[in-house]
Design a protein around this motif. Structure first.
Motif, PDB file in Angstrom:
ATOM      1  N   VAL A  91     -30.140  28.494  35.292  1.00  0.00           N
ATOM      2  CA  VAL A  91     -30.101  27.885  33.957  1.00  0.00           C
ATOM      3  C   VAL A  91     -28.948  26.891  33.879  1.00  0.00           C
ATOM      4  N   SER A  92     -27.794  27.304  34.399  1.00  0.00           N
ATOM      5  CA  SER A  92     -26.612  26.449  34.392  1.00  0.00           C
ATOM      6  C   SER A  92     -26.867  25.139  35.142  1.00  0.00           C
ATOM      7  N   ALA A  93     -27.478  25.244  36.325  1.00  0.00           N
ATOM      8  CA  ALA A  93     -27.760  24.054  37.142  1.00  0.00           C
ATOM      9  C   ALA A  93     -28.768  23.143  36.437  1.00  0.00           C
ATOM     10  N   LEU A  94     -29.775  23.759  35.819  1.00  0.00           N
ATOM     11  CA  LEU A  94     -30.811  22.994  35.132  1.00  0.00           C
ATOM     12  C   LEU A  94     -30.233  22.207  33.949  1.00  0.00           C
ATOM     13  N   LEU A  95     -29.302  22.860  33.213  1.00  0.00           N
ATOM     14  CA  LEU A  95     -28.670  22.187  32.073  1.00  0.00           C
ATOM     15  C   LEU A  95     -27.716  21.083  32.543  1.00  0.00           C
ATOM     16  N   TYR A  96     -26.962  21.363  33.604  1.00  0.00           N
ATOM     17  CA  TYR A  96     -25.974  20.388  34.077  1.00  0.00           C
ATOM     18  C   TYR A  96     -26.658  19.146  34.653  1.00  0.00           C
ATOM     19  N   GLU A  97     -27.830  19.348  35.224  1.00  0.00           N
ATOM     20  CA  GLU A  97     -28.635  18.234  35.761  1.00  0.00           C
ATOM     21  C   GLU A  97     -28.927  17.199  34.666  1.00  0.00           C
ATOM     22  N   ARG A  99     -26.991  16.560  32.007  1.00  0.00           N
ATOM     23  CA  ARG A  99     -25.780  16.497  31.190  1.00  0.00           C
ATOM     24  C   ARG A  99     -25.614  15.188  30.420  1.00  0.00           C
ATOM     25  N   PHE A 100     -26.223  14.099  30.868  1.00  0.00           N
ATOM     26  CA  PHE A 100     -26.048  12.824  30.159  1.00  0.00           C
ATOM     27  C   PHE A 100     -27.033  12.671  28.991  1.00  0.00           C
ATOM     28  N   GLY A 101     -28.050  13.507  28.973  1.00  0.00           N
ATOM     29  CA  GLY A 101     -28.975  13.577  27.837  1.00  0.00           C
ATOM     30  C   GLY A 101     -29.395  15.019  27.722  1.00  0.00           C
ATOM     31  N   PRO A 102     -28.466  15.884  27.250  1.00  0.00           N
ATOM     32  CA  PRO A 102     -28.668  17.334  27.424  1.00  0.00           C
ATOM     33  C   PRO A 102     -29.761  17.926  26.540  1.00  0.00           C
ATOM     34  N   TYR A 103     -30.222  19.114  26.960  1.00  0.00           N
ATOM     35  CA  TYR A 103     -31.030  19.946  26.074  1.00  0.00           C
ATOM     36  C   TYR A 103     -30.059  20.510  25.038  1.00  0.00           C
ATOM     37  N   PHE A 104     -30.392  20.371  23.762  1.00  0.00           N
ATOM     38  CA  PHE A 104     -29.461  20.839  22.718  1.00  0.00           C
ATOM     39  C   PHE A 104     -29.660  22.335  22.475  1.00  0.00           C
ATOM     40  N   CYS A 105     -29.331  23.122  23.500  1.00  0.00           N
ATOM     41  CA  CYS A 105     -29.543  24.575  23.463  1.00  0.00           C
ATOM     42  C   CYS A 105     -28.295  25.288  23.937  1.00  0.00           C
ATOM     43  N   GLN A 106     -28.087  26.463  23.390  1.00  0.00           N
ATOM     44  CA  GLN A 106     -27.064  27.354  23.933  1.00  0.00           C
ATOM     45  C   GLN A 106     -27.760  28.638  24.332  1.00  0.00           C
ATOM     46  N   PRO A 107     -27.998  28.833  25.634  1.00  0.00           N
ATOM     47  CA  PRO A 107     -28.729  30.035  26.064  1.00  0.00           C
ATOM     48  C   PRO A 107     -27.842  31.285  26.071  1.00  0.00           C
ATOM     49  N   VAL A 108     -28.484  32.415  25.789  1.00  0.00           N
ATOM     50  CA  VAL A 108     -27.843  33.728  25.954  1.00  0.00           C
ATOM     51  C   VAL A 108     -28.728  34.491  26.931  1.00  0.00           C
ATOM     52  N   ILE A 109     -28.155  34.885  28.067  1.00  0.00           N
ATOM     53  CA  ILE A 109     -28.927  35.557  29.116  1.00  0.00           C
ATOM     54  C   ILE A 109     -28.490  37.010  29.201  1.00  0.00           C
ATOM     55  N   ALA A 110     -29.449  37.916  29.242  1.00  0.00           N
ATOM     56  CA  ALA A 110     -29.123  39.345  29.350  1.00  0.00           C
ATOM     57  C   ALA A 110     -30.102  39.995  30.314  1.00  0.00           C
ATOM     58  N   GLY A 111     -29.591  40.814  31.231  1.00  0.00           N
ATOM     59  CA  GLY A 111     -30.469  41.461  32.209  1.00  0.00           C
ATOM     60  C   GLY A 111     -29.810  42.669  32.843  1.00  0.00           C
TER      61      GLY A 111
END
Length: 204
Positions: A91-97, A99-111
């Protein structure tokens, strides 16, 4: 108003004894106007891994579809489910990819990871991870969620106590935020089962 606050959201994940709980509110709004009261923010990746996406609802749905696609590719290649730590890195890599036009999301991951050890983390819209051993929060109600979780959380809670704690924290927090609310949606995940419950809250 920030673009992250456009639809309103409240997401929280909490760790218990060999279990975790993840909860969210159910409101989808356009600024102060409520559009839907049964919006699903928490999605299942596999039986022991869930993601809650706060922020802009359209970006959250797009991001979820991309994550499901990547996870299915991983399952085909590796013939196993992804560990929560690996998924968080994905998820981190996908969002950072983006970064210049980001997804306006804040994910919460639990597992649940190896030996059913609970793992929770959250990140910002460009994938900077924040790991925690107790609870993580995201969304427009995050400030009041921090306060409620800070005062209610106890370590090593059993699944039923954990459900009670996260539900009380969620409901009391969304009452203090006018952009989230309309009840709640909570999953409590143990090594053997997943319990899903809908909470009834103030409908205003």
């Amino acid at each position: 108003m920030s673009i992250f606050e456009y639809n309103g959201s409240a997401v929280v994940a909490m760790v218990g004894k060999n279990c975790f709980a993840i909860g969210s509110d159910r409101r989808l709004g356009v600024q102060l106007q409520t559009v839907a009261t049964d919006f699903q923010r928490i999605s299942k990746i596999h039986d022991k891994l869930f993601i809650g996406l706060s922020g802009l609802a359209s970006d959250a749905q797009t991001l979820y579809q991309r994550l499901v696609f990547r996870h299915k590719l991983y399952q085909l290649r590796e013939e196993r489910d992804m560990k929560p730590e690996t998924f968080a890195s994905l998820v981190s890599a996908l969002l950072y990819e983006k970064r210049f036009g980001p997804y306006f999301c804040q994910p919460v991951i639990a597992g649940l990871g190896d030996e059913d050890k609970p793992f929770i983390c959250t990140m910002d819209s460009i994938g900077a991870k924040e790991l925690a051993k107790d609870f993580v929060v995201a969304g427009t109600a995050s400030e009041s969620l921090y306060g409620a979780c800070e005062s209610m959380f106890k370590p090593d809670l059993e699944p039923e106590e954990l459900f009670e704690t996260i539900s009380q924290a969620l409901l009391s927090s969304v009452d203090r935020d006018c952009l989230s609310g309309w009840g709640g949606h909570v999953y409590v995940v143990t090594p053997t089962e997943v319990k899903e419950r809908i909470l009834k809250g103030r409908m205003d």
